[in-house]
Design a protein around this motif. Sequence first.
Motif, PDB file in Angstrom:
ATOM      1  N   GLU A  78      51.418  34.512  35.641  1.00  0.00           N
ATOM      2  CA  GLU A  78      50.152  34.077  35.061  1.00  0.00           C
ATOM      3  C   GLU A  78      49.089  33.830  36.127  1.00  0.00           C
ATOM      4  N   THR A  79      49.512  33.390  37.306  1.00  0.00           N
ATOM      5  CA  THR A  79      48.546  33.144  38.376  1.00  0.00           C
ATOM      6  C   THR A  79      47.910  34.441  38.834  1.00  0.00           C
ATOM      7  N   VAL A  80      48.735  35.467  39.054  1.00  0.00           N
ATOM      8  CA  VAL A  80      48.214  36.765  39.491  1.00  0.00           C
ATOM      9  C   VAL A  80      47.373  37.394  38.390  1.00  0.00           C
ATOM     10  N   LEU A  81      47.858  37.327  37.152  1.00  0.00           N
ATOM     11  CA  LEU A  81      47.096  37.854  36.020  1.00  0.00           C
ATOM     12  C   LEU A  81      45.733  37.178  35.938  1.00  0.00           C
ATOM     13  N   GLY A  82      45.713  35.875  36.057  1.00  0.00           N
ATOM     14  CA  GLY A  82      44.456  35.146  35.984  1.00  0.00           C
ATOM     15  C   GLY A  82      43.482  35.540  37.077  1.00  0.00           C
ATOM     16  N   ALA A  83      44.003  35.760  38.285  1.00  0.00           N
ATOM     17  CA  ALA A  83      43.136  36.157  39.396  1.00  0.00           C
ATOM     18  C   ALA A  83      42.515  37.524  39.138  1.00  0.00           C
ATOM     19  N   ARG A  84      43.284  38.428  38.557  1.00  0.00           N
ATOM     20  CA  ARG A  84      42.766  39.773  38.310  1.00  0.00           C
ATOM     21  C   ARG A  84      41.787  39.781  37.142  1.00  0.00           C
ATOM     22  N   VAL A  85      42.024  38.932  36.159  1.00  0.00           N
ATOM     23  CA  VAL A  85      41.051  38.782  35.077  1.00  0.00           C
ATOM     24  C   VAL A  85      39.739  38.255  35.632  1.00  0.00           C
ATOM     25  N   ARG A  86      39.812  37.259  36.505  1.00  0.00           N
ATOM     26  CA  ARG A  86      38.574  36.700  37.089  1.00  0.00           C
ATOM     27  C   ARG A  86      37.838  37.750  37.912  1.00  0.00           C
ATOM     28  N   ALA A  87      38.577  38.593  38.631  1.00  0.00           N
ATOM     29  CA  ALA A  87      37.930  39.622  39.442  1.00  0.00           C
ATOM     30  C   ALA A  87      37.141  40.594  38.565  1.00  0.00           C
ATOM     31  N   VAL A  88      37.728  40.990  37.440  1.00  0.00           N
ATOM     32  CA  VAL A  88      37.014  41.888  36.535  1.00  0.00           C
ATOM     33  C   VAL A  88      35.839  41.164  35.891  1.00  0.00           C
ATOM     34  N   MET A  89      36.035  39.921  35.467  1.00  0.00           N
ATOM     35  CA  MET A  89      34.941  39.180  34.840  1.00  0.00           C
ATOM     36  C   MET A  89      33.803  38.943  35.828  1.00  0.00           C
ATOM     37  N   ASP A  90      34.118  38.756  37.092  1.00  0.00           N
ATOM     38  CA  ASP A  90      33.058  38.622  38.105  1.00  0.00           C
ATOM     39  C   ASP A  90      32.196  39.886  38.144  1.00  0.00           C
ATOM     40  N   MET A  91      32.831  41.036  38.024  1.00  0.00           N
ATOM     41  CA  MET A  91      32.082  42.287  38.009  1.00  0.00           C
ATOM     42  C   MET A  91      31.195  42.388  36.763  1.00  0.00           C
ATOM     43  N   LEU A  92      31.718  41.969  35.629  1.00  0.00           N
ATOM     44  CA  LEU A  92      30.935  42.021  34.400  1.00  0.00           C
ATOM     45  C   LEU A  92      29.760  41.051  34.483  1.00  0.00           C
ATOM     46  N   ASP A  93      30.023  39.851  34.984  1.00  0.00           N
ATOM     47  CA  ASP A  93      28.962  38.858  35.105  1.00  0.00           C
ATOM     48  C   ASP A  93      27.875  39.289  36.077  1.00  0.00           C
ATOM     49  N   ALA A  94      28.251  40.113  37.070  1.00  0.00           N
ATOM     50  CA  ALA A  94      27.280  40.597  38.053  1.00  0.00           C
ATOM     51  C   ALA A  94      26.526  41.831  37.560  1.00  0.00           C
ATOM     52  N   GLY A  95      26.821  42.278  36.353  1.00  0.00           N
ATOM     53  CA  GLY A  95      26.116  43.417  35.779  1.00  0.00           C
ATOM     54  C   GLY A  95      26.667  44.768  36.175  1.00  0.00           C
ATOM     55  N   HIS A  96      27.932  44.808  36.583  1.00  0.00           N
ATOM     56  CA  HIS A  96      28.523  46.057  37.067  1.00  0.00           C
ATOM     57  C   HIS A  96      29.600  46.606  36.138  1.00  0.00           C
TER      58      HIS A  96
END
Length: 327
Positions: free
Chosen positions: A250-268
């Motif tokens: 769950e820790t690794v999954l959560g980190a990868r979800v955050r990485a993708v969401m960071d891209m979405l939040d940045a408009g990418h």
Amino acid sequence: MTLREETRRIRTVTGTIATSDITGPVLSHEHLRLDLRWPSRPALVGSDPRRWLDEEKAVKHELAALRAEHGLGLVVDLTCSGMGRDAASLARVAAAARVAVVAATGVFTEPFHPAFVREALAAAEAGTGPSAVDRLAERLLAEIGFGMDGTNALPGVIGEIGTWGEAPTETEELCLRAAARAARYSGLPVATYGRAGLAQLEILTVAGLAPERVAVGQQDRVDDPGQHRKIAEAGAYVSFGTLGLAGDDETVLGARVRAVMDMLDAGHADRVLLSTGVSRMTQVGRYGGAGYGYLFETFLPALRAAGADDATLDGILHDNPLRWLSS
């Protein structure tokens, strides 16, 4: 849909098709058959009998199930020279599962370079004939023009090509430059491998390849949102292509979800690619792994729970990979 969009084409192992024929999601970084057990340069990396995937029947079954359950339309197999590619097997899997498969030309990282890479370097060092980059590019263009592995199946992508260590070696840089040259000539896109994403992208673009033709791989294994944004801002695709390695952690999954969401939040969102990244037998469902469906059954629900909407995810899974493959 414009006329230009209607006539964009993608090369698959069973023929060239229009992008409009692909209506479902795309897995942009998978391996349907692979053999990296014994490196060609064992002094550079050890052998590992687990780096192997040779289970055609199970792979067919999984892809067919994903087509039925999730509408899977296309799989990009990034198994190139030095990785145990088998074009005939890919064609059989595609036909049996009724899922289009794009195959790859290129060479993998230096520990697994096939003999022709060393031969090209030796010939160039002897001072006769073309440069090593020219020789390697010609080798790729031969497969692009005439077929792979003794078949008439044509590749639709160059890769995955890149770096085994934290930075490209001199030989890996030459291979990246050759990939850029072949891509410019043929119009095929390039997929990279390794954590040195920005360095790979710089080599490819300095060699004249447009960044929008590049998918920078393994970025789900790079905990650096700044690097992800820089790749996207340059115009390349950020490939979170080995998501299945998170497994039940769950820790690794959560980190990868955050990485993708960071891209979405940045408009990418238009520069993100997602895939499970199956690469060995133990990851196939028949042998207890999460299988190719991990993206649909685990990662996408986690993204939705984090706030990603279906329209955005549809664009990431369908529009982005088709644009990368066919621009």
